[in-house]
Write a protein that holds these residues in place. Structure first.
Motif, short mmCIF file in Angstrom:
data_model
loop_
_atom_site.label_atom_id
_atom_site.label_comp_id
_atom_site.label_asym_id
_atom_site.label_seq_id
_atom_site.Cartn_x
_atom_site.Cartn_y
_atom_site.Cartn_z
N SER A 12 40.16 59.49 33.34
CA SER A 12 41.62 59.47 33.24
C SER A 12 42.06 58.04 32.97
O SER A 12 41.30 57.08 33.16
CB SER A 12 42.24 59.95 34.55
OG SER A 12 42.05 58.98 35.57
N ASP A 13 43.31 57.90 32.55
CA ASP A 13 43.84 56.55 32.34
C ASP A 13 43.82 55.75 33.65
O ASP A 13 43.54 54.55 33.64
CB ASP A 13 45.27 56.62 31.80
CG ASP A 13 45.31 56.96 30.32
OD1 ASP A 13 44.25 56.93 29.66
OD2 ASP A 13 46.41 57.26 29.82
N GLY A 14 44.11 56.42 34.75
CA GLY A 14 44.07 55.73 36.04
C GLY A 14 42.69 55.20 36.37
O GLY A 14 42.54 54.08 36.86
N GLN A 15 41.66 56.00 36.09
CA GLN A 15 40.28 55.55 36.33
C GLN A 15 39.93 54.38 35.42
O GLN A 15 39.29 53.42 35.85
CB GLN A 15 39.31 56.70 36.10
CG GLN A 15 39.37 57.79 37.15
CD GLN A 15 38.54 58.99 36.76
OE1 GLN A 15 38.60 59.47 35.64
NE2 GLN A 15 37.76 59.48 37.72
N LEU A 16 40.35 54.48 34.16
CA LEU A 16 40.07 53.39 33.22
C LEU A 16 40.75 52.10 33.68
O LEU A 16 40.13 51.03 33.67
CB LEU A 16 40.52 53.76 31.81
CG LEU A 16 39.70 54.82 31.09
CD1 LEU A 16 40.39 55.26 29.80
CD2 LEU A 16 38.30 54.32 30.79
N LEU A 17 42.01 52.19 34.08
CA LEU A 17 42.74 50.99 34.50
C LEU A 17 42.15 50.40 35.78
O LEU A 17 42.11 49.18 35.94
CB LEU A 17 44.23 51.29 34.66
CG LEU A 17 44.94 51.43 33.31
CD1 LEU A 17 46.26 52.15 33.46
CD2 LEU A 17 45.13 50.07 32.65
N ALA A 21 40.64 46.69 35.91
CA ALA A 21 40.98 45.72 36.96
C ALA A 21 39.72 45.10 37.55
O ALA A 21 39.75 43.96 38.01
CB ALA A 21 41.80 46.40 38.05
N SER A 22 38.61 45.84 37.49
CA SER A 22 37.32 45.33 37.97
C SER A 22 36.52 44.64 36.86
O SER A 22 35.33 44.43 36.99
CB SER A 22 36.49 46.48 38.54
OG SER A 22 37.16 47.07 39.61
N ARG A 23 37.21 44.36 35.75
CA ARG A 23 36.64 43.63 34.62
C ARG A 23 35.57 44.42 33.85
O ARG A 23 34.57 43.87 33.39
CB ARG A 23 36.09 42.28 35.05
CG ARG A 23 37.15 41.41 35.72
CD ARG A 23 36.71 39.98 35.81
NE ARG A 23 37.62 39.15 36.54
CZ ARG A 23 38.77 38.67 36.06
NH1 ARG A 23 39.16 38.97 34.87
NH2 ARG A 23 39.50 37.88 36.80
N ASP A 24 35.82 45.72 33.69
CA ASP A 24 34.93 46.59 32.91
C ASP A 24 35.41 46.60 31.46
O ASP A 24 36.38 47.27 31.13
CB ASP A 24 34.95 48.00 33.51
CG ASP A 24 34.01 48.97 32.81
OD1 ASP A 24 33.67 48.75 31.63
OD2 ASP A 24 33.64 49.96 33.46
N GLY A 25 34.74 45.84 30.62
CA GLY A 25 35.13 45.73 29.22
C GLY A 25 35.02 47.04 28.45
O GLY A 25 35.83 47.32 27.56
N ALA A 26 34.04 47.85 28.78
CA ALA A 26 33.88 49.14 28.09
C ALA A 26 35.03 50.07 28.42
O ALA A 26 35.50 50.83 27.57
CB ALA A 26 32.55 49.78 28.46
N ALA A 27 35.53 50.02 29.66
CA ALA A 27 36.69 50.83 30.05
C ALA A 27 37.92 50.38 29.26
O ALA A 27 38.71 51.20 28.80
CB ALA A 27 36.94 50.73 31.55
N PHE A 28 38.07 49.06 29.10
CA PHE A 28 39.20 48.56 28.32
C PHE A 28 39.11 49.05 26.88
O PHE A 28 40.11 49.44 26.29
CB PHE A 28 39.28 47.03 28.35
CG PHE A 28 40.40 46.51 27.49
CD1 PHE A 28 41.70 46.57 27.95
CD2 PHE A 28 40.15 45.99 26.23
CE1 PHE A 28 42.76 46.13 27.14
CE2 PHE A 28 41.19 45.55 25.43
CZ PHE A 28 42.50 45.61 25.89
N ALA A 63 48.63 42.06 28.08
CA ALA A 63 49.42 42.31 29.29
C ALA A 63 48.82 43.46 30.11
O ALA A 63 48.85 43.44 31.34
CB ALA A 63 50.87 42.61 28.93
N VAL A 64 48.27 44.47 29.43
CA VAL A 64 47.59 45.57 30.13
C VAL A 64 46.42 45.02 30.96
O VAL A 64 46.23 45.39 32.11
CB VAL A 64 47.11 46.66 29.14
CG1 VAL A 64 46.08 47.59 29.78
CG2 VAL A 64 48.29 47.45 28.59
N LEU A 65 45.63 44.12 30.35
CA LEU A 65 44.52 43.50 31.08
C LEU A 65 45.01 42.81 32.34
O LEU A 65 44.39 42.92 33.40
CB LEU A 65 43.79 42.49 30.19
CG LEU A 65 42.82 43.04 29.17
CD1 LEU A 65 42.39 41.94 28.21
CD2 LEU A 65 41.60 43.64 29.86
#
Length: 190
Positions: A12-17, A21-28, A63-65
């Motif tokens: 989900s978008d919540g899981q990705l965000l 927030a934990s610096r997961d580049g693949a999720a971004f 800004a999302v990051l």
């Protein structure tokens, strides 16, 4: 819950965000690809300038990051949140007479000069987002479709639409609300 690396597309978008927030580049990367078309469609429509839309989109995702740790999930999709960021960046750029680069500077990103192929890509992405949204609006029941098209696409007032469709403003507000909820559900499913 342990998340597997390869299934980020299903997050989900919540899981990705949360992962961002934990610096997961693949999720971004997944989040970015999921929302880029709609952000560019909005920005190209508002600016009528592919290059400005590209610059603004870069600022939006920077800004999302930065804002990912503060994201509070309210819907299955973070699209309204991302478009809200895009709207704020656009308004800020209009007030200042230039595209702000504050979020990109905080992250240490430098500006990139757009090539013609980049501008074509922006136009293609924006066009895809617009066509997807237009297709979903066309699939709405007739009353909701007419109300959403008049209010959201044509940006007409509720009163004007109610007069034209010979009903109350409350009825138009309800049709727009229901129509947008249907479109939102469809977008979440895709």
């Amino acid at each position: 819950m342990v998340r597997q690396r390869g299934d980020r597309q299903r997050w989900s978008d919540g899981q990705l965000l949360s992962a961002i927030a934990s610096r997961d580049g693949a999720a971004f990367s997944v989040f970015y690809r999921r929302h880029l078309s709609s952000v560019l469609a909005f920005l190209v429509r508002e600016t009528n300038d592919r290059e400005a839309a590209g610059d603004l989109a870069a600022e939006v995702f920077a800004a999302v990051l930065l804002a990912a740790p503060r994201y509070q999930e309210q819907n299955a999709s973070a699209a309204p949140w991302v478009i809200g960021i895009a709207r704020n960046k656009l308004l800020m750029s209009r007030r200042r007479g230039r595209v702000e680069a504050r979020a990109r500077r905080r992250l240490g990103f430098t500006a990139v000069a757009f090539e013609d192929s980049d501008l074509e890509q922006i136009e293609n992405e924006a066009g895809w987002g617009v066509s997807q949204l237009a297709r979903l609006i066309e699939q709405l029941p007739p009353g909701e479709r007419d109300a959403v098209r008049a209010r959201v696409v044509e940006e007409r007032s509720y009163g004007e639409i109610a007069t034209e469709l010979r009903c109350s403003e409350m009825v138009i507000r309800k049709r727009v609300s229901r129509g947008l909820a249907r479109v939102r559900r469809q977008l979440n499913e895709t």
